[in-house]
Design an enzyme around this catalytic site. Structure first.
Site, PDB file in Angstrom:
ATOM      1  N   ARG A 242       0.845  -1.190   0.000  1.00 44.12           N
ATOM      2  CA  ARG A 242       0.000   0.000   0.000  1.00 44.12           C
ATOM      3  C   ARG A 242       0.887   1.248   0.000  1.00 44.12           C
ATOM      4  O   ARG A 242       1.990   1.230   0.559  1.00 44.12           O
ATOM      5  CB  ARG A 242      -0.929   0.001   1.216  1.00 44.12           C
ATOM      6  CG  ARG A 242      -1.921  -1.157   1.219  1.00 44.12           C
ATOM      7  CD  ARG A 242      -2.789  -1.173   2.466  1.00 44.12           C
ATOM      8  NE  ARG A 242      -3.725  -2.299   2.448  1.00 44.12           N
ATOM      9  CZ  ARG A 242      -3.442  -3.528   2.893  1.00 44.12           C
ATOM     10  NH1 ARG A 242      -2.240  -3.766   3.428  1.00 44.12           N
ATOM     11  NH2 ARG A 242      -4.341  -4.489   2.825  1.00 44.12           N
ATOM     12  N   LYS A 269      -2.503  -2.112   7.592  1.00 46.06           N
ATOM     13  CA  LYS A 269      -3.951  -1.918   7.660  1.00 46.06           C
ATOM     14  C   LYS A 269      -4.611  -3.041   8.446  1.00 46.06           C
ATOM     15  O   LYS A 269      -5.592  -2.834   9.160  1.00 46.06           O
ATOM     16  CB  LYS A 269      -4.524  -1.846   6.245  1.00 46.06           C
ATOM     17  CG  LYS A 269      -6.011  -1.589   6.178  1.00 46.06           C
ATOM     18  CD  LYS A 269      -6.477  -1.469   4.740  1.00 46.06           C
ATOM     19  CE  LYS A 269      -7.974  -1.198   4.666  1.00 46.06           C
ATOM     20  NZ  LYS A 269      -8.441  -1.085   3.268  1.00 46.06           N
ATOM     21  N   HIS A 332      -1.565   3.407  -5.710  1.00 43.11           N
ATOM     22  CA  HIS A 332      -2.254   2.208  -5.241  1.00 43.11           C
ATOM     23  C   HIS A 332      -2.458   1.214  -6.374  1.00 43.11           C
ATOM     24  O   HIS A 332      -2.653   0.018  -6.142  1.00 43.11           O
ATOM     25  CB  HIS A 332      -3.606   2.604  -4.628  1.00 43.11           C
ATOM     26  CG  HIS A 332      -4.154   1.598  -3.666  1.00 43.11           C
ATOM     27  ND1 HIS A 332      -4.720   0.418  -4.072  1.00 43.11           N
ATOM     28  CD2 HIS A 332      -4.223   1.601  -2.314  1.00 43.11           C
ATOM     29  CE1 HIS A 332      -5.128  -0.266  -3.013  1.00 43.11           C
ATOM     30  NE2 HIS A 332      -4.825   0.425  -1.935  1.00 43.11           N
ATOM     31  N   ARG A 335      -0.760  -2.358  -6.955  1.00 46.68           N
ATOM     32  CA  ARG A 335      -1.286  -3.571  -6.328  1.00 46.68           C
ATOM     33  C   ARG A 335      -2.233  -4.295  -7.277  1.00 46.68           C
ATOM     34  O   ARG A 335      -2.161  -5.517  -7.443  1.00 46.68           O
ATOM     35  CB  ARG A 335      -2.007  -3.213  -5.026  1.00 46.68           C
ATOM     36  CG  ARG A 335      -1.058  -2.738  -3.935  1.00 46.68           C
ATOM     37  CD  ARG A 335      -1.777  -2.125  -2.750  1.00 46.68           C
ATOM     38  NE  ARG A 335      -2.642  -3.048  -2.041  1.00 46.68           N
ATOM     39  CZ  ARG A 335      -2.230  -3.983  -1.192  1.00 46.68           C
ATOM     40  NH1 ARG A 335      -0.931  -4.142  -0.975  1.00 46.68           N
ATOM     41  NH2 ARG A 335      -3.105  -4.754  -0.559  1.00 46.68           N
ATOM     42  N   HIS A 359      -3.873  -9.108   2.464  1.00 45.90           N
ATOM     43  CA  HIS A 359      -5.317  -9.081   2.678  1.00 45.90           C
ATOM     44  C   HIS A 359      -5.658  -9.989   3.858  1.00 45.90           C
ATOM     45  O   HIS A 359      -4.908 -10.919   4.178  1.00 45.90           O
ATOM     46  CB  HIS A 359      -6.051  -9.536   1.420  1.00 45.90           C
ATOM     47  CG  HIS A 359      -6.025  -8.515   0.326  1.00 45.90           C
ATOM     48  ND1 HIS A 359      -6.305  -8.803  -0.986  1.00 45.90           N
ATOM     49  CD2 HIS A 359      -5.738  -7.193   0.362  1.00 45.90           C
ATOM     50  CE1 HIS A 359      -6.217  -7.714  -1.709  1.00 45.90           C
ATOM     51  NE2 HIS A 359      -5.861  -6.713  -0.918  1.00 45.90           N
ATOM     52  N   TYR A 369      -4.063 -16.301   8.725  1.00 46.39           N
ATOM     53  CA  TYR A 369      -2.728 -16.742   8.328  1.00 46.39           C
ATOM     54  C   TYR A 369      -1.674 -15.922   9.059  1.00 46.39           C
ATOM     55  O   TYR A 369      -1.827 -14.715   9.248  1.00 46.39           O
ATOM     56  CB  TYR A 369      -2.525 -16.555   6.826  1.00 46.39           C
ATOM     57  CG  TYR A 369      -3.142 -17.648   5.977  1.00 46.39           C
ATOM     58  CD1 TYR A 369      -2.594 -18.923   5.940  1.00 46.39           C
ATOM     59  CD2 TYR A 369      -4.268 -17.391   5.197  1.00 46.39           C
ATOM     60  CE1 TYR A 369      -3.155 -19.918   5.162  1.00 46.39           C
ATOM     61  CE2 TYR A 369      -4.841 -18.375   4.417  1.00 46.39           C
ATOM     62  CZ  TYR A 369      -4.283 -19.648   4.398  1.00 46.39           C
ATOM     63  OH  TYR A 369      -4.842 -20.619   3.629  1.00 46.39           O
TER      64      TYR A 369
END
Length: 405
Positions: A242, A269, A332, A335, A359, A369
Site C-alpha cells: 500500500r 492496515k 495504489h 497492487r 489481505h 494466516y
C-alpha cells in the site's frame, strides 16, 4: 393580593430572601443578590414540595401563571409535576447521550487501536465534515433512512461519489455498534442499498494490460525528478504494498541478509506484521538508495527534511508529471497491476497473491494466516514477478491473459 409587574419591579432585594406571593401557591423569590425566581408550593401525597418555574424577567408574570396552571392540572390528574420535570430532564439527557455523534465517537475510540493512525484520522474527518453537522445531535435510534440519505446526497452533489459510499459504510458501522450497545434497533444505512449510484473507482486506477505496463516501467526508470522519488517509483511495482506502507518504510525494517522487508503490525492496515520478500531487483534499488538516505530513519525521506518521510501525494504527483492521469494510474494501482497479471498471466496461486497483498485471509479452519505463511512460495513468486517486469521493459513477447487463451 395578586402580584403585578409594577410591584415586582419596585421590590428591591433585602438582607434576607423576600417572597412575593401571587396565587394558588405561586410566589416570586427575590434573593439578596438580586435574582428573582418563580416558585410553586404544592402538596403531593401528603408531602409539601416546591417546583421551579423559571426566572424573572426571562419568564414574565403571565407566562409564570400559565406554567403554574399547567402544574396544577397535572396535580388534579394525579401527577407530581416535579417528578414529571425530572423525568423529562432525564429523557433529554439520555437522548443527548445517545446522539449519533456521541455514539460515533465512542465507536471510533473503541476501534481506533485496530486501524493505522492515518486511516483513523480519515474516518473521523469524514464524520466531522460530512455527517455531524446535520445528524450529530440526533438520537441515533430515531434517525430514519431518508435523513441519512439527505446527508449522503449532499456529498454526492459535490461530485465525491467514492466518498459518499465510504461515508455510508462508516455510518453503517456506527449504527451496528449502536445496535450492539442497545441504543438503536436497526442499521438504517443498510436500508439505503441501491439508493446511491455505484462509484466508478477512479481513485485506484491501474494499468493492468502487460503491453501498457512495459512503457510505464520504462517511464519509471527514466523519471527526471528527485533520486529518492525515482527509487520509490521503481520499487513500487516490485513490492506492490500500500502507498502508505511504502512511503513510511524504515531502514530498520530491511533485512538485507534475509532478503526481506519486515513491516511491523502498527503500520499495516490489517494490524498484523507482514513480510515482503525482496527480489534481486528490489535489493539493487535499495542498495542504490542506502548511501543517500541510509542515515535517515526512512528509506524515502521528505525533500525538505530527513526527519519525515515523503508526503502521501509524492508518488501520484510524480505519475501526473509523467503524463499518467488519476483515471489511468495511481500509486495504489501497482497492487491491482500485480494481482491481475500474477493471476491471469503468470498463473500464480491466488492464495499466494492475496497473502502477499496482506489481505485479511483465513485458513480452512477459520484462523488468520501468520506472516510466514507460504513464505518460500512467495519468495519464488516475487522473483518471478520481478523477472517478468524486466522482460516487459526489455520488449519480451507479451503473454496473453488466461481469459483470452
Amino acid at each position: 393580593m395578586a402580584l403585578t409587574d409594577v410591584k415586582i419591579r419596585n421590590t428591591k432585594p433585602g438582607a434576607k430572601p423576600i417572597k412575593l406571593s401571587d396565587s394558588e401557591g405561586m410566589y416570586l423569590l427575590i434573593n439578596p443578590g438580586g435574582g428573582k425566581y418563580w416558585r410553586l408550593k404544592y402538596r403531593f401525597e401528603g408531602k409539601e414540595k416546591v417546583l421551579a418555574l423559571g426566572t424573572y424577567p426571562q419568564v414574565p408574570l403571565a407566562e409564570a401563571r400559565d406554567l403554574m396552571r399547567a402544574a396544577r392540572k397535572e396535580l388534579r390528574n394525579g401527577v407530581d409535576p416535579g417528578a414529571a420535570r425530572r423525568a423529562q430532564k432525564c429523557a433529554r439527557e439520555q437522548r443527548a447521550a445517545n446522539s449519533f455523534e456521541i455514539v460515533a465517537r465512542e465507536w471510533w475510540e473503541r476501534f481506533k487501536p485496530t486501524w493505522t493512525e492515518g486511516h483513523a484520522q480519515t474516518i473521523l474527518a469524514r464524520l466531522e465534515q460530512n455527517v455531524f453537522p446535520w445528524l450529530g445531535g440526533a438520537p441515533i435510534g430515531e434517525i430514519e433512512a431518508p435523513e441519512l440519505l439527505a446527508v449522503l446526497r449532499r456529498i454526492e452533489a459535490r461530485g465525491a461519489l467514492e466518498t459518499t459510499h465510504r461515508v455510508k459504510t462508516i455510518c453503517g458501522q456506527v449504527f451496528r455498534y449502536a445496535i450492539a450497545t442497545g441504543r438503536a434497533k436497526r442499521d438504517v444505512a443498510a436500508d439505503l442499498k441501491g439508493a446511491i449510484p455505484p462509484a466508478k473507482g477512479r481513485n485506484h486506477a491501474a494499468i493492468t494490460e502487460p503491453k501498457e505496463v512495459a512503457p510505464l516501467l520504462r517511464d519509471l526508470d527514466a523519471y527526471q525528478g528527485g533520486f529518492v522519488v525515482r527509487c520509490a517509483l521503481r520499487l513500487a511495482p516490485l513490492v506492490f504494498v500500500r502507498p502508505g506502507e511504502l512511503r513510511q518504510a524504515e531502514w530498520s525494517e530491511i533485512d538485507f541478509e534475509a532478503e526481506q522487508w519486515n513491516i511491523p503490525a502498527q503500520r499495516m492496515k490489517t494490524k498484523a506484521p507482514h513480510i515482503v520478500p525482496l527480489s534481486t531487483q528490489a535489493l539493487d534499488i535499495l542498495k542504490e538508495l542506502q548511501p543517500y538516505s541510509g542515515t535517515s530513519r526512512y528509506l524515502f525521506p521528505s525533500g525538505r527534511t530527513f526527519d519525515r518521510c515523503m508526503s502521501e501525494n509524492t508518488v501520484n504527483a510524480a505519475l501526473r508529471r509523467m503524463g499518467y492521469d488519476g483515471d489511468v494510474m495511481t500509486g495504489h494501482g501497482f497492487r491491482a497491476m500485480a494481482r491481475t497479471i500474477l493471476d491471469e498471466v503468470l498463473q500464480i496461486r491466488p492464495d499466494y497473491i492475496e497473502q502477499q497483498l496482506a489481505h485479511a485471509l483465513r485458513d480452512p479452519n477459520g484462523r488468520a494466516y501468520n506472516r510466514t505463511a507460504h513464505l518460500a512460495e512467495r519468495r519464488k513468486m516475487m522473483q518471478t514477478w520481478a523477472d517478468y517486469l524486466d522482460g516487459l521493459k526489455a520488449g519480451a513477447k507479451v503473454l496473453p491473459f488466461k481469459r483470452e487463451a
